[in-house]
Motif scaffolding. Structure first.
Motif, PDB file in Angstrom:
ATOM      1  N   THR A  96       0.844  -1.192   0.000  1.00  0.00           N
ATOM      2  CA  THR A  96       0.000   0.000   0.000  1.00  0.00           C
ATOM      3  C   THR A  96       0.885   1.250   0.000  1.00  0.00           C
ATOM      4  OG1 THR A  96      -1.645  -1.218   1.267  1.00  0.00           O
ATOM      5  CG2 THR A  96      -1.851   1.181   1.257  1.00  0.00           C
ATOM      6  N   ALA A  97       0.416   2.301  -0.671  1.00  0.00           N
ATOM      7  CA  ALA A  97       1.155   3.565  -0.744  1.00  0.00           C
ATOM      8  C   ALA A  97       1.449   4.109   0.651  1.00  0.00           C
ATOM      9  CB  ALA A  97       0.364   4.582  -1.556  1.00  0.00           C
ATOM     10  N   GLN A 164       0.204   8.902  -2.725  1.00  0.00           N
ATOM     11  CA  GLN A 164      -0.902   8.023  -3.093  1.00  0.00           C
ATOM     12  C   GLN A 164      -1.015   7.782  -4.595  1.00  0.00           C
ATOM     13  OE1 GLN A 164      -3.037   6.326  -0.990  1.00  0.00           O
ATOM     14  NE2 GLN A 164      -1.595   6.974   0.583  1.00  0.00           N
ATOM     15  N   SER A 165      -0.506   8.701  -5.418  1.00  0.00           N
ATOM     16  CA  SER A 165      -0.650   8.525  -6.874  1.00  0.00           C
ATOM     17  C   SER A 165       0.442   7.654  -7.478  1.00  0.00           C
ATOM     18  CB  SER A 165      -0.663   9.892  -7.565  1.00  0.00           C
ATOM     19  OG  SER A 165       0.567  10.561  -7.327  1.00  0.00           O
ATOM     20  N   VAL A 167       2.457   4.388  -8.416  1.00  0.00           N
ATOM     21  CA  VAL A 167       1.992   3.001  -8.605  1.00  0.00           C
ATOM     22  C   VAL A 167       3.120   1.970  -8.550  1.00  0.00           C
ATOM     23  CG1 VAL A 167      -0.060   3.658  -9.909  1.00  0.00           C
ATOM     24  CG2 VAL A 167       2.081   3.220 -11.125  1.00  0.00           C
ATOM     25  N   SER A 192      -0.387   0.171  -4.292  1.00  0.00           N
ATOM     26  CA  SER A 192      -1.841   0.410  -4.378  1.00  0.00           C
ATOM     27  C   SER A 192      -2.192   1.564  -3.455  1.00  0.00           C
ATOM     28  CB  SER A 192      -2.614  -0.825  -3.905  1.00  0.00           C
ATOM     29  OG  SER A 192      -2.303  -1.932  -4.705  1.00  0.00           O
ATOM     30  N   PRO A 193      -3.159   2.408  -3.837  1.00  0.00           N
ATOM     31  CA  PRO A 193      -3.565   3.513  -2.964  1.00  0.00           C
ATOM     32  C   PRO A 193      -4.102   2.983  -1.637  1.00  0.00           C
ATOM     33  CG  PRO A 193      -4.595   3.705  -5.126  1.00  0.00           C
ATOM     34  CD  PRO A 193      -3.920   2.377  -5.079  1.00  0.00           C
TER      35      PRO A 193
END
Length: 195
Positions: A96-97, A164-165, A167, A192-193
């Motif tokens: 996760t981000a 968060q953006s 990938v 992943s966000p």
């Protein structure tokens, strides 16, 4: 010859004795017949081989006992020409981000025919553009190192710092058993966000 029995009265410091593939303990025995058949062996067990080792024994013909004999074992290092091997396919780790994960032996696992986990060293040759690698909490710099043992014990972490953006992220590394190095390895992160 089989009536001569040897009793180990002082064990070797850096290895183990085996008779007929069975570990010989303190005061354990083997026979002259075992020796004649090639069934008594010494196995060096320390990570760094010493120059020599020894053990003390007595021997008996069933009636008479002779004590205090020392056998020395000269140890030469094996020439390591086989590179270590990374198990598994391409390294692709889901996360996760902006999270931190522990890199485990499922993610990074290198084995060797001679070196143990504490002797297998990873060197980070390209830092992750959007993250940090830490070993026991300390930030790793370019060409910083950690061992397979560090991974096995859960001391190596990756923290995503790309937002968060983002990938994906990655880092490049080599790994070595000492005399042999494998270069140009890449570990990738699929980001992943956060939910």
């Amino acid at each position: 010859a089989s009536e001569i029995t040897y009793t180990v009265t002082t064990l070797p410091l850096y290895g183990e004795l085996y008779a007929n593939d069975v570990l010989v303990p303190f005061n354990g025995t083997f026979t002259q017949f075992d020796i004649d058949q090639g069934n008594v062996t010494y196995v060096q067990t320390t990570a760094t081989p010493p120059a020599s080792d020894s053990f003390v024994f007595s021997f008996s013909d069933g009636t008479n006992v002779v004590t205090g004999h020392t056998t020395s074992v000269n140890i030469t290092s094996a020439v390591d020409t086989t590179p270590p091997v990374r198990t598994g396919g391409p390294i692709s780790i889901d996360m996760t981000a902006d999270d931190t994960i522990v890199l485990s032996s499922t993610d990074l696992n290198v084995t060797d025919d001679i070196a143990n986990a504490s002797q297998i060293t990873y060197s980070v040759t390209l830092l992750p553009p959007d993250g940090e690698i830490r070993v026991s909490g300390s930030l790793l710099a370019i060409n910083g190192t950690f061992t397979q043992e560090d991974i096995n014990l859960g001391y190596v972490t990756y923290t995503h710092t790309g937002g968060q953006s983002d990938v994906s992220d990655y880092f490049q590394f080599s790994f070595s058993d000492g005399p042999n190095t494998v270069y140009s390895q890449t570990a990738s992160f699929n980001i992943s966000p956060a939910a």
